[in-house]
Design a protein around this motif. Structure first.
Motif, PDB file in Angstrom:
ATOM      1  N   LEU A   4       1.907  34.461 -22.481  1.00 52.44           N
ATOM      2  CA  LEU A   4       2.013  33.346 -21.536  1.00 52.44           C
ATOM      3  C   LEU A   4       2.179  33.818 -20.101  1.00 52.44           C
ATOM      4  N   ASP A   5       2.606  35.061 -19.907  1.00 48.33           N
ATOM      5  CA  ASP A   5       2.711  35.595 -18.550  1.00 48.33           C
ATOM      6  C   ASP A   5       1.342  35.726 -17.893  1.00 48.33           C
ATOM      7  N   ASP A  10       1.393  27.063 -12.997  1.00 49.74           N
ATOM      8  CA  ASP A  10       1.473  25.609 -12.884  1.00 49.74           C
ATOM      9  C   ASP A  10       1.222  24.921 -14.216  1.00 49.74           C
ATOM     10  N   ILE A  11       0.380  25.513 -15.060  1.00 53.89           N
ATOM     11  CA  ILE A  11       0.158  24.932 -16.388  1.00 53.89           C
ATOM     12  C   ILE A  11       1.381  25.137 -17.261  1.00 53.89           C
ATOM     13  N   CYS A  92      -7.078  30.760 -15.971  1.00 47.93           N
ATOM     14  CA  CYS A  92      -7.789  31.194 -14.758  1.00 47.93           C
ATOM     15  C   CYS A  92      -7.510  30.285 -13.576  1.00 47.93           C
ATOM     16  N   ARG A  93      -6.992  30.883 -12.507  1.00 55.71           N
ATOM     17  CA  ARG A  93      -6.804  30.158 -11.255  1.00 55.71           C
ATOM     18  C   ARG A  93      -8.105  30.197 -10.458  1.00 55.71           C
ATOM     19  N   LEU A 232       0.600  25.940 -25.335  1.00 52.65           N
ATOM     20  CA  LEU A 232       0.144  25.837 -23.947  1.00 52.65           C
ATOM     21  C   LEU A 232      -1.083  24.941 -23.845  1.00 52.65           C
ATOM     22  N   LEU A 233      -2.049  25.152 -24.731  1.00 54.96           N
ATOM     23  CA  LEU A 233      -3.288  24.377 -24.656  1.00 54.96           C
ATOM     24  C   LEU A 233      -3.068  22.919 -25.054  1.00 54.96           C
ATOM     25  N   ARG A 234      -2.112  22.658 -25.888  1.00 50.36           N
ATOM     26  CA  ARG A 234      -1.816  21.264 -26.236  1.00 50.36           C
ATOM     27  C   ARG A 234      -1.285  20.496 -25.037  1.00 50.36           C
TER      28      ARG A 234
END
Length: 354
Positions: A4-5, A10-11, A92-93, A232-234
């Protein structure tokens, strides 16, 4: 370091949308989602007035069992395309991060990255279609967040062995997520990269029911990844991504009878793939039939444009892949039924001028 790092801060920090189905389930009088109280007056309309479960438990469990994983590691998506898009948006930013691909390969990796404003780094396959792990790793930059590897690769059909995938996961740990697209895995018999997730939290695997399970129109894809990535994706997946009829179709396909029929169909495709590879290689004008572990064959022709026109004139549509790097003389031919494949061979043997 946690996977997750690597994700966008922001997500990670955002509060996901909480849908009515997520906040409460069960009950007999449903007045919390502003749905119609009556189903539509159409065939098969019962239940369509209600929003579906965001991640239907029965389907999640069935897919977890199918892919020898755990339900906490499964996210069901609208085909693999949605999973690719979610990964790019989460990691991806815009204007800062990058994805790495190995062309010629599936085009949606680059499309999703460019829509997000992420850079696309290319580490081309060898002329043989093989993946050069050393060259790929040398192309990784500090801004690389996702490395896409398609195996069997579309459109060439070649495999990347599990030892190479393990090496990539090891070298990319703490640097990038290795996304292994296994859309055609059932046709290869190869060991899935999902077996690496216990050891590497930076491995994500894409699967689909579109190919070997005959459900391209239902759009049922699966992302298998560490539960932190799934969580995270949820946060960013739309609240109701899976239409109820598509869920029902998938559950029927994954039933005992559905699996029996699928095994029969798979064996038919594998037999026809072998036959077509041999027969095509014998034809004049065919330069090479690339070895394939998928449900298609990439074929090099002396005159690919003319060959395409002859087939099209006979009502046979194949894929022109001449725009792909290293495949300027190639067409991709999906393995069809025996009768369909016979028609392809008959047209090519006739050699009617374009």
């Amino acid at each position: 370091m946690s996977v997750l790092d690597l994700a966008r801060e922001d997500i990670r920090a955002m509060a996901p949308y909480s849908s009515a189905r997520m906040e409460a389930s069960g009950g007999t009088v449903l007045l919390n989602a502003n749905e119609s109280s009556r189903p539509p007056n159409i065939p098969g309309g019962d239940g369509l007035n209600r929003y579906p479960d965001p991640q239907p438990r029965a389907l999640v469990n069935a897919l977890a069992e199918l892919y020898d994983s755990d339900a906490s590691r499964v996210l069901v998506t609208r085909g693999s395309d949605e999973a690719i898009d979610l990964l790019v948006r989460a990691f991806c930013r815009a204007g800062r991060d990058a994805v790495l691909i190995s062309p010629p390969t599936f085009g949606m990796y680059a499309v999703s990255a460019r829509i997000q404003g992420a850079a696309v780094i290319e580490s081309p396959l060898e002329p043989s279609g093989a993946l050069d792990a050393d060259r790929l790793l040398a192309a990784v930059t500090p801004d690389t967040r996702l490395v896409f590897v398609c195996t069997p690769n579309n459109p060439t059909g070649n495999l990347v062995d599990i030892a190479t995938l393990r090496r990539l996961a090891t070298e990319l740990a703490g640097r990038a997520v290795l996304v292994v697209d296994e859309a055609y895995a059932e046709f290869s018999g190869a060991r899935s990269a999902a077996t690496l997730i216990d050891e590497f939290d930076n491995v994500a695997v894409l699967r689909t029911l579109s190919k070997a399970w005959s459900l391209a129109g239902a759009r049922i894809g699966t992302l298998i990844a560490h539960q932190d990535v799934i969580g995270l994706l949820r946060r960013i997946i739309p609240p109701y991504p899976l239409p109820s009829p598509c869920v029902d179709a998938a559950l029927a396909a994954l039933s005992y009878e559905g699996r029996r029929l699928q095994r029969h169909h798979l064996q038919e495709i594998l037999g026809e793939r072998s036959r077509m590879a041999v027969e095509l290689a014998r034809l004049p004008g065919v330069r090479e039939v690339l070895p394939s572990h998928a449900n298609f064959l990439a074929v090099r022709f002396d005159d690919p444009a003319g060959t395409y026109r002859r087939l099209y004139a006979a009502g046979i549509v194949v894929r022109d892949i001449t725009r792909y790097p290293g495949l300027g003389d190639a067409l991709r031919i999906t393995v069809g039924t025996g009768n369909e494949n016979d028609r392809v061979l008959a047209v090519l043997r006739a050699g009617v001028p374009a």
